[in-house]
Design an enzyme around this catalytic site. Sequence first.
Site, PDB file in Angstrom:
ATOM      1  N   TRP A  89       0.834  -1.210   0.000  1.00  0.00           N
ATOM      2  CA  TRP A  89       0.000   0.000   0.000  1.00  0.00           C
ATOM      3  C   TRP A  89       0.863   1.253   0.000  1.00  0.00           C
ATOM      4  O   TRP A  89       0.385   2.352  -0.275  1.00  0.00           O
ATOM      5  CB  TRP A  89      -0.945  -0.011   1.202  1.00  0.00           C
ATOM      6  CG  TRP A  89      -0.261   0.170   2.549  1.00  0.00           C
ATOM      7  CD1 TRP A  89       0.841  -0.495   3.005  1.00  0.00           C
ATOM      8  CD2 TRP A  89      -0.609   1.083   3.589  1.00  0.00           C
ATOM      9  NE1 TRP A  89       1.185  -0.067   4.264  1.00  0.00           N
ATOM     10  CE2 TRP A  89       0.294   0.902   4.662  1.00  0.00           C
ATOM     11  CE3 TRP A  89      -1.620   2.024   3.745  1.00  0.00           C
ATOM     12  CZ2 TRP A  89       0.238   1.637   5.844  1.00  0.00           C
ATOM     13  CZ3 TRP A  89      -1.681   2.743   4.935  1.00  0.00           C
ATOM     14  CH2 TRP A  89      -0.757   2.550   5.968  1.00  0.00           C
ATOM     15  N   ASP A  90       2.147   1.082   0.302  1.00  0.00           N
ATOM     16  CA  ASP A  90       3.096   2.198   0.318  1.00  0.00           C
ATOM     17  C   ASP A  90       2.946   3.050  -0.948  1.00  0.00           C
ATOM     18  O   ASP A  90       3.042   4.274  -0.907  1.00  0.00           O
ATOM     19  CB  ASP A  90       4.545   1.674   0.352  1.00  0.00           C
ATOM     20  CG  ASP A  90       4.831   0.726   1.509  1.00  0.00           C
ATOM     21  OD1 ASP A  90       3.902   0.030   1.948  1.00  0.00           O
ATOM     22  OD2 ASP A  90       5.984   0.662   1.952  1.00  0.00           O
ATOM     23  N   GLU A 145       0.458  -2.759  12.660  1.00  0.00           N
ATOM     24  CA  GLU A 145       0.525  -4.234  12.543  1.00  0.00           C
ATOM     25  C   GLU A 145       0.798  -4.919  13.878  1.00  0.00           C
ATOM     26  O   GLU A 145       0.762  -6.151  13.951  1.00  0.00           O
ATOM     27  CB  GLU A 145       1.609  -4.605  11.527  1.00  0.00           C
ATOM     28  CG  GLU A 145       1.234  -4.182  10.111  1.00  0.00           C
ATOM     29  CD  GLU A 145       2.369  -4.358   9.115  1.00  0.00           C
ATOM     30  OE1 GLU A 145       3.541  -4.345   9.524  1.00  0.00           O
ATOM     31  OE2 GLU A 145       2.070  -4.486   7.917  1.00  0.00           O
ATOM     32  N   LYS A 172       2.675   0.546  16.202  1.00  0.00           N
ATOM     33  CA  LYS A 172       3.863   0.491  15.356  1.00  0.00           C
ATOM     34  C   LYS A 172       4.022   1.760  14.518  1.00  0.00           C
ATOM     35  O   LYS A 172       5.115   2.277  14.345  1.00  0.00           O
ATOM     36  CB  LYS A 172       3.733  -0.723  14.436  1.00  0.00           C
ATOM     37  CG  LYS A 172       4.889  -0.894  13.480  1.00  0.00           C
ATOM     38  CD  LYS A 172       4.701  -2.144  12.647  1.00  0.00           C
ATOM     39  CE  LYS A 172       5.865  -2.357  11.704  1.00  0.00           C
ATOM     40  NZ  LYS A 172       5.639  -3.506  10.835  1.00  0.00           N
TER      41      LYS A 172
HETATM   42  O1  IFM Z   1       3.639  -1.557   4.027  1.00  0.00           O
HETATM   43  C1  IFM Z   1       4.525  -1.508   5.085  1.00  0.00           C
HETATM   44  C2  IFM Z   1       3.777  -1.801   6.358  1.00  0.00           C
HETATM   45  O2  IFM Z   1       2.802  -0.810   6.590  1.00  0.00           O
HETATM   46  C3  IFM Z   1       4.719  -1.843   7.528  1.00  0.00           C
HETATM   47  N1  IFM Z   1       5.746  -2.833   7.299  1.00  0.00           N
HETATM   48  C4  IFM Z   1       6.520  -2.581   6.089  1.00  0.00           C
HETATM   49  C5  IFM Z   1       5.624  -2.515   4.868  1.00  0.00           C
HETATM   50  C6  IFM Z   1       6.459  -2.199   3.620  1.00  0.00           C
HETATM   51  O3  IFM Z   1       6.988  -0.916   3.699  1.00  0.00           O
END
Ligand code: IFM
Length: 776
Positions: free
Chosen positions: A337-338, A479, A593
């Site tokens: 989703w980044d 997360e 997080k």
């Molecule tokens: O998409 C992110 C997630 O929100 C957090 N962990 C890393 C992923 C990739 O950047």
Amino acid sequence: MGWTVSEHSFEPGRITANGNKYMAGNGYLGFRGVLEEFGKEQLAAVTLAGVYDRSGSQWREPVNAPNGLYTVVSANGCKLSVLETEPLAHTQSLDFRSAINRRETMFGIPGGGRVTLTAERFASMDQHHLLAASWTLHCTADCRIEITTGIDGAVWDINGPHLLEQQSRSAGGALLSTAVTGELGLPVAVAELTVFGLAEQGELADAVIVLDRGTALRHFSIDAKVGETYTWWKYAAVYTGLDTQGDPAKGSPDERAVQTVQAAAATGYASLLEAHRLKWEERWSRSDCVIEGDEEAQLALRYSIYQLLIIAPVQSERVSIPARGLSGQVYKGAVFWDTEMFMLPFFLHSDPGIARNLMMYRIQTLDGARQKAAEYGYLGAFYAWESQDSGDDACTLFNVNDVFTGRPMRTYFRDKQIHISADVVHGLWQYILFTGDDSILADGGAEVIWECARFFYYYAYYNPVKQRYELLDVTGPDEYHERVNNNAFTSALVQETLKIALQTAERLQDKYPAAYTVLAESFADGPFLDEFTAMLAQLYVPQPDPETLVIEQFDRYLKLEDVPLTELKQRVIHPNEYWGGGNGLATTTRILKQADVVLMLHLFRDRYSREVKQANWEFYEPRTEHGSSLSSCIYALAAADIGLPDWGYPYFMRTATIDLTGESKQYVGDLYIGGTHPAANGGAWMAAVLGYAGLSFDGETARLQPALPQGWSAVELPVVLRGSSFRLRIGREEITVTAAAGNSEAVSFVGFGGETVLCPPGAILELAFQSNQRGA
Ligand code: IFM
């Protein structure tokens, strides 16, 4: 000023970080910022966008091609490699205005004297398959120089090998390394050609060629004389079966690679460099953001933009941007989703063509999303949490290893981060609002939107007692708290999806009636518009508490232990232990997080009062670990939004310098997650432009509500809104908007004073301030 990063010594401990910091790329390939003599142990990599492979049952990941710029020089039998001989002086730099990497290293040599090597290289922005380098050598004592240069076929892989049947040969004056990928059998070819400055500069004709599987090297020797400058140029080209597929007229990857380096040699380094430089000039003319008054921030922001430009898929709508860009195989080269939430805004404002490619990628991968929904027993489209070429989900059910037991931990990123489908819809709609290009709906966008809405309709639970739809058992951006009920972020995004699904129907019916009729027919069995309408009317989205104004991140979040972050850190047993999951440190606490509710407040900033935004910023900020690189930028943005830019400034600098300092989390459990951070790079741009410059656009009206941090006297940048180009200068006392004479459309602007002014082609607007700070 503001366009170069450099180091003036060689520190072995920074090899990996510098590989990221000095990255080169052009959207087709990424070339890590290694020195020319480095190999796979130093993580040298030429990472190919959109080319994936699975080796055995290991994780599928992108393919790294052999390195056609590999070179090592010896003098009087001594290897002039920083890995073997301590240099007397060493500089490595990146000029990110023209995307040129340089190094200059001086070595003492046996028998006395010094040899200085300089190398310059670039990944051509003009010819995306091409890498080029220019070398010079001079010495302070006559010496015997040996140059080994060619293609290093020993490729760095995390879960490889991916290149099978590796072979090499000479071809038309070039060296050629070929292979096929294991899973799809895609040919990969790298050709290389070296041209020396003056034939009389040594025994060049006597080059010895050594071929060893995918490695092809030439050994030259020169009796180098004091005062002479020895020069040579290298050209390397990469092609894969994806470039030539289905079109025999294009030739094979081998032929194309050889032809490309032959043509490059004929054109010459200087002309190739000039063409590359001009392309970069043009890219910067559309995207440079000037910060007046803060050089450190300026450098960091430009550098962040550079990182986005080198990974943008200029040439393909089948490729998007992985979470670690093209800096290697970390995170399986997957698209998260980044892209939609953290990178798309930059491209929407500066290069809508790239924004379209990014959204077309989601359209191309719709089938993967449909299959994932079906796999879980739902209708519609559930996009991959970690998406690769086909849209199948590369995310495993056990995505983290427990550092204590070494055993895989069950994570619910894949199953429960349903917000991914809403993020895709949000991105698509933003694309339409910003560009006015709703043809993307007829090109597959409407199908994506409706399939995602359909998935949410299936996923939702209708609570008959409360008479509302709820989204249960989900994981939001935070997360560390998996499988929660009614995550505010997720619910707000799903609500937006439903609205967009209904607006899509209206837009399609109005503008593309034939496409509407055909598509609506395929949704006729429902759930479709009636169901979306019903769900929208009754969807529960958590709201601010009337007294505290805090929006609870999910049901019962406030019942969790309220431990300060500093205290939680004292409970850490292993530096890389995972804080989420079943036994995670944060799981039973309110520590999150990454930005979750606060991100939601940014996305829907017009819906919430300043008081609500401030209350939530103040509540969640001390409780956020920023364990993800996606977090800091959002706190910077949200602070600007409430008129308190200086609160968020340290977060802005943290996000904007992440790939300069290399200070970021490198491990989750025992999983290496280093590399570049495009979401943070995009987030730095968002904080500067959407936050500090205060720009927002709803598809018709651009609003400028600046909140400049102390020390910034102005921000200036170009933007494209609905195909029309504007230059904005946001100062402390006034805003100036200059519209390009050739604009197709007038766009309305609102300044801090609240007046709406139409800005026709060629106009210059001066929007005065009542006050120079939002929220003041
Ligand atoms: O998409 C992110 C997630 O929100 C957090 N962990 C890393 C992923 C990739 O950047």
